[in-house]
Design an enzyme around this catalytic site. Structure first.
Site, mmCIF file in Angstrom:
data_model
loop_
_atom_site.group_PDB
_atom_site.id
_atom_site.type_symbol
_atom_site.label_atom_id
_atom_site.label_comp_id
_atom_site.label_asym_id
_atom_site.label_seq_id
_atom_site.Cartn_x
_atom_site.Cartn_y
_atom_site.Cartn_z
ATOM 1 N N THR A 199 0.855 -1.192 0.000
ATOM 2 C CA THR A 199 0.000 0.000 0.000
ATOM 3 C C THR A 199 0.893 1.246 0.000
ATOM 4 O O THR A 199 1.970 1.223 0.602
ATOM 5 C CB THR A 199 -0.856 -0.019 1.286
ATOM 6 O OG1 THR A 199 -1.794 -1.082 1.181
ATOM 7 C CG2 THR A 199 -1.608 1.288 1.515
ATOM 8 N N ARG A 227 -15.035 -6.643 0.766
ATOM 9 C CA ARG A 227 -14.207 -6.203 1.911
ATOM 10 C C ARG A 227 -13.551 -4.834 1.638
ATOM 11 O O ARG A 227 -13.007 -4.591 0.578
ATOM 12 C CB ARG A 227 -13.130 -7.252 2.163
ATOM 13 C CG ARG A 227 -12.212 -6.945 3.345
ATOM 14 C CD ARG A 227 -10.923 -6.287 2.922
ATOM 15 N NE ARG A 227 -10.021 -6.081 4.057
ATOM 16 C CZ ARG A 227 -8.916 -5.341 3.997
ATOM 17 N NH1 ARG A 227 -8.577 -4.748 2.881
ATOM 18 N NH2 ARG A 227 -8.154 -5.213 5.069
ATOM 19 N N GLY A 229 -10.785 -2.148 3.470
ATOM 20 C CA GLY A 229 -9.809 -1.961 4.546
ATOM 21 C C GLY A 229 -9.831 -0.542 5.072
ATOM 22 O O GLY A 229 -10.792 0.205 4.863
ATOM 23 N N ASP A 230 -8.766 -0.171 5.742
ATOM 24 C CA ASP A 230 -8.692 1.158 6.359
ATOM 25 C C ASP A 230 -8.299 2.254 5.380
ATOM 26 O O ASP A 230 -8.609 3.430 5.606
ATOM 27 C CB ASP A 230 -7.661 1.134 7.504
ATOM 28 C CG ASP A 230 -6.274 0.780 6.986
ATOM 29 O OD1 ASP A 230 -6.155 -0.166 6.175
ATOM 30 O OD2 ASP A 230 -5.303 1.453 7.358
ATOM 31 N N SER A 252 -2.716 -4.206 8.682
ATOM 32 C CA SER A 252 -3.943 -5.016 8.758
ATOM 33 C C SER A 252 -5.137 -4.096 9.000
ATOM 34 O O SER A 252 -5.444 -3.717 10.130
ATOM 35 C CB SER A 252 -3.808 -6.066 9.859
ATOM 36 O OG SER A 252 -3.245 -5.502 11.028
ATOM 37 N N GLY A 253 -5.795 -3.747 7.904
ATOM 38 C CA GLY A 253 -6.779 -2.675 7.892
ATOM 39 C C GLY A 253 -7.878 -2.778 8.922
ATOM 40 O O GLY A 253 -8.329 -1.768 9.470
HETATM 41 N N1 ASP Z 1 -4.206 -1.390 4.960
HETATM 42 C C1 ASP Z 1 -4.454 -2.078 3.722
HETATM 43 C C2 ASP Z 1 -5.773 -2.792 3.813
HETATM 44 O O1 ASP Z 1 -6.072 -3.341 4.855
HETATM 45 C C3 ASP Z 1 -3.387 -3.058 3.346
HETATM 46 C C4 ASP Z 1 -1.970 -2.612 3.625
HETATM 47 O O2 ASP Z 1 -1.738 -1.474 3.993
HETATM 48 O O3 ASP Z 1 -1.042 -3.425 3.468
HETATM 49 O O4 ASP Z 1 -6.493 -2.838 2.834
#
Ligand code: ASP
Length: 365
Positions: A199, A227, A229-230, A252-253
């Site tokens: 990311t 899904r 993520g953050d 880990s989002g």
């Molecule tokens: N934070 C991102 C997500 O959860 C993935 C990452 O940053 O590696 O989608």
């Protein structure tokens, strides 16, 4: 704590529009990340190591040139992320991870610390530069967050560059999807297979003291059921507020969403700043009529780098307590730039008007 005599009380951050008042005049800082995870020397070839460092340096220079020339933090972070989105080494734009169904779906967000205006998109499939689409959501729509086909439709209406979904594909990411599916068959969860990192994010403060943050990603390998993520969630993966800081996260989002990591860091910095300033003002002697002997001005008063680091580390520790892994990049309006992460490595880089640019990969650098 720093303060000095000035002729008038500074308006203490009266609102989010308060901008240059807190900045260190003429000073700029840019911090970037390209993902955090199990990034260790024995897992990365010398060629990959060199390619990642070159890509980070190139992106850093793209944004630095804008800031050096007096450009805005918003323009700098968008241009920086566009470079990283085009680079197949990162999990964003071209080179993003595959979904469970074998497609590529992007998430991106951007936030302007001057106005706290923000834009975000999730699940887009054809926009070459999702970060630019997020910025258009912010500037050209009445909304903050658009999803899927609606976001794609808005992108077309904005005449942003469109590409076939297959344009984003790389062999490496396809192999990772195959590994993920094999791991699933063997009973491993998505978090046991660290195939998501890459990311990208950027935060900056410009010469006017305005901060901005942006994040762009393909999410997690094998994501399904829509899904999210953050990364596109304002307050979780991205936040910017001139009264505190700008943050972009990676990791880990789900855990970053639960803690509201980006907003939490900005809020704690804002409160610490206000406390320090109030304490400094309370310590000023007053004459018989209660008039202070001198004035403490907010613009000359910012958090020290160690205070910012302590806050970022404590929020990452809180997220880790829940079981999450990852990291953040931070800049304050006072020019401090920093990283905090609890993974073995994080692709990262920092440049500032105060001197030079540096990139790093492993935790011990
Ligand atoms: N934070 C991102 C997500 O959860 C993935 C990452 O940053 O590696 O989608």
């Amino acid at each position: 704590m720093r303060f000095r005599l000035l002729l008038a009380f500074g308006a203490l951050m009266l609102g989010s529009q308060a901008s240059a008042q807190s900045g260190a005049e003429g000073r700029w800082t840019l911090v970037i990340h390209g993902g955090a995870g199990t990034i260790e020397r024995d897992r990365i070839t010398a060629e990959q190591d060199a390619a990642i460092r070159a890509a980070l340096s190139h992106a850093l220079e793209t944004g630095s040139a804008i800031l050096r020339g007096g450009g805005t933090s918003m323009d700098a972070i968008e241009a920086t992320i566009r470079e990283l989105e085009d680079d197949p080494n990162f999990n964003a734009g071209r080179g993003a991870v595959f979904t469970y169904d074998g497609t590529i779906e992007h998430d991106a967000s951007i936030m302007d610390g001057t106005t706290r205006a923000a834009g975000a998109v999730t699940g887009t499939s054809h926009t070459r530069h999702p970060v630019t689409l997020a910025r258009r959501v912010m500037t050209e729509s009445p909304h903050v967050f658009l999803r899927g086909s609606g976001a794609d439709e808005f992108s077309l209406a904005q005449r942003l560059e469109q590409v076939e979904n297959s344009w984003f594909e790389t062999d490496r990411r396809r192999r990772q999807l195959e590994e993920f599916l094999a791991g699933e068959t063997a009973g491993l969860s998505a978090y046991d297979v660290d195939l998501k990192y890459g990311t990208v994010g950027a935060v900056a403060v410009d010469t006017n003291g305005n901060v901005a943050a942006a994040t762009s990603t393909g999410g997690m390998t094998g994501k399904r059921w829509g899904r999210i993520g953050d990364s596109p969630v304002i307050g979780a993966g991205t936040y910017a507020d001139n009264r505190g800081c700008a943050v972009s996260a990676t990791g880990s989002g789900e855990y970053f969403i639960r803690v509201g990591v980006a907003h939490e860091i900005c809020a704690q910095i804002r409160f610490r700043f206000q406390q320090n300033l109030a304490a400094a003002r309370a310590s000023v002697p007053v004459d018989e009529e209660g008039v202070p002997e001198y004035y403490v001005h907010a613009s000359e008063f910012g958090l020290e780098a160690n205070e910012v680091q302590e806050i970022a580390d404590s929020v990452i520790a809180e997220m880790a307590e829940l079981g999450g892994t990852g990291g953040v990049i931070v800049t304050t309006p006072w020019g401090t730039g920093t990283y905090s992460f609890n993974t073995p490595g994080m692709y990262r880089g920092m440049a500032s008007s105060e001197g030079g640019a540096s990139v790093a990969i492993y935790g011990d650098e």
